[in-house]
Scaffold this motif. Structure first.
Motif, mmCIF file in Angstrom:
data_model
loop_
_atom_site.group_PDB
_atom_site.id
_atom_site.type_symbol
_atom_site.label_atom_id
_atom_site.label_comp_id
_atom_site.label_asym_id
_atom_site.label_seq_id
_atom_site.Cartn_x
_atom_site.Cartn_y
_atom_site.Cartn_z
ATOM 1 N N ASP A 251 0.824 -1.212 0.000
ATOM 2 C CA ASP A 251 0.000 0.000 0.000
ATOM 3 C C ASP A 251 0.859 1.264 0.000
ATOM 4 O OD1 ASP A 251 -2.259 -1.561 0.026
ATOM 5 O OD2 ASP A 251 -2.744 -1.213 2.138
ATOM 6 N N GLU B 58 0.792 4.355 -2.737
ATOM 7 C CA GLU B 58 0.568 5.746 -2.325
ATOM 8 C C GLU B 58 1.697 6.638 -2.830
ATOM 9 O OE1 GLU B 58 -0.205 8.396 1.729
ATOM 10 O OE2 GLU B 58 0.318 6.278 1.878
ATOM 11 N N GLY C 203 1.293 7.607 -6.334
ATOM 12 C CA GLY C 203 0.191 8.494 -6.654
ATOM 13 C C GLY C 203 -1.155 7.821 -6.821
ATOM 14 N N TYR C 204 -1.246 6.530 -6.479
ATOM 15 C CA TYR C 204 -2.531 5.835 -6.605
ATOM 16 C C TYR C 204 -3.447 6.190 -5.442
ATOM 17 C CZ TYR C 204 -0.842 2.867 -10.392
ATOM 18 O OH TYR C 204 -0.372 2.404 -11.599
ATOM 19 N N ALA C 205 -4.739 6.269 -5.732
ATOM 20 C CA ALA C 205 -5.722 6.559 -4.702
ATOM 21 C C ALA C 205 -6.197 5.288 -3.998
ATOM 22 C CB ALA C 205 -6.928 7.272 -5.314
ATOM 23 N N TYR C 206 -5.811 4.140 -4.516
ATOM 24 C CA TYR C 206 -6.253 2.860 -3.977
ATOM 25 C C TYR C 206 -5.102 2.144 -3.275
ATOM 26 C CZ TYR C 206 -10.177 3.379 -7.230
ATOM 27 O OH TYR C 206 -11.280 3.834 -7.907
#
Length: 230
Positions: A121, A125, A128-131
């Motif tokens: 995770d 992050e 730049g991923y929102a998930y």
């Protein structure tokens, strides 16, 4: 689930710089292994020609190039690889990429990469991923199914969650598999071969635990036996 033999469910990753080194391992493994993966390192060192040799010898071949580019380029590249007569090709699980690859694939089976097994995770992050991993894999799995993609590359930790989402027919192919006590290397989301098979994996991709073993053939046979007993 998969009706293939335990031997056919093991894919050995030919993670070598040279074709000569890959050929040496293939000779050592002999009939213990029927399925090989050629990734970027070997592909850029002449490995695509080796794919033809393997097919001529009755082996199955997985080309792991993780294609991702504008649609026209992906479609044409996929069509080129399909002409080689290999079995699997990886693409990144972006909707445009998957649609383009599907248009060029013909009978070639496409495997969409959800999230690399070296990512967690925090890595997503940072990128730049929102998930987080679980949500990203689930989202991409649904998009891959909608795009008519044949299978997914995912870690063994996501298998139990994703299988109900995609149904029994989609191929779930997992790296990040390590026999008990093996060095995990750069992998972060791992299980043993038996755990991955029990969680519904169709194929396991194994590199270092076999190619760096003192006796690679025995290491491969041990993993096949573990698959068979799962």
């Amino acid at each position: 689930m998969s009706q293939e033999s335990a031997r056919d469910r093991l894919i050995v990753a030919l993670d070598f710089e040279t074709v000569a080194d890959a050929r040496a391992l293939i000779a050592t493994l002999g009939e213990a292994v029927s399925f090989y993966k050629i990734g970027m390192e070997l592909a850029y060192g002449g490995g695509l020609a080796l794919a033809h040799e393997l097919k001529d010898a009755g082996k199955r071949v997985f080309i792991d190039l993780k294609l991702h580019d504008i649609g026209a380029t992906v479609e044409r590249a996929t069509r080129q690889i399909a002409r080689m007569g290999v079995d699997f090709l990886t693409i990144h699980a972006y909707p445009q990429t998957m649609a383009a690859a599907r248009a060029g694939a013909g009978e070639l089976k496409l495997l969409a990469v959800t999230a690399l097994t070296s990512y967690d995770d925090a890595d997503l992050e940072e990128a730049g991923y929102a998930y987080g991993v679980a949500d990203l894999v689930a989202r991409r799995a649904g998009q891959a199914k909608a795009a008519g993609i044949d299978g997914l590359i995912l870690s063994p930790l996501e298998l139990a969650t994703i299988r109900p989402l995609v149904g029994p027919d989609m191929l779930l192919v997992t790296p990040g598999v390590r026999p008990a006590g093996a060095d995990v290397g750069d992998q972060k989301r791992i299980t043993t071969p038996a755990q991955a098979i029990a969680a519904s994996a169709n194929h396991l991709v194994v590199g270092r635990p076999i190619i760096r073993a003192a006796d690679p053939r025995a290491a491969a046979q041990a993993i096949v036996a573990e698959i068979e007993g799962a």
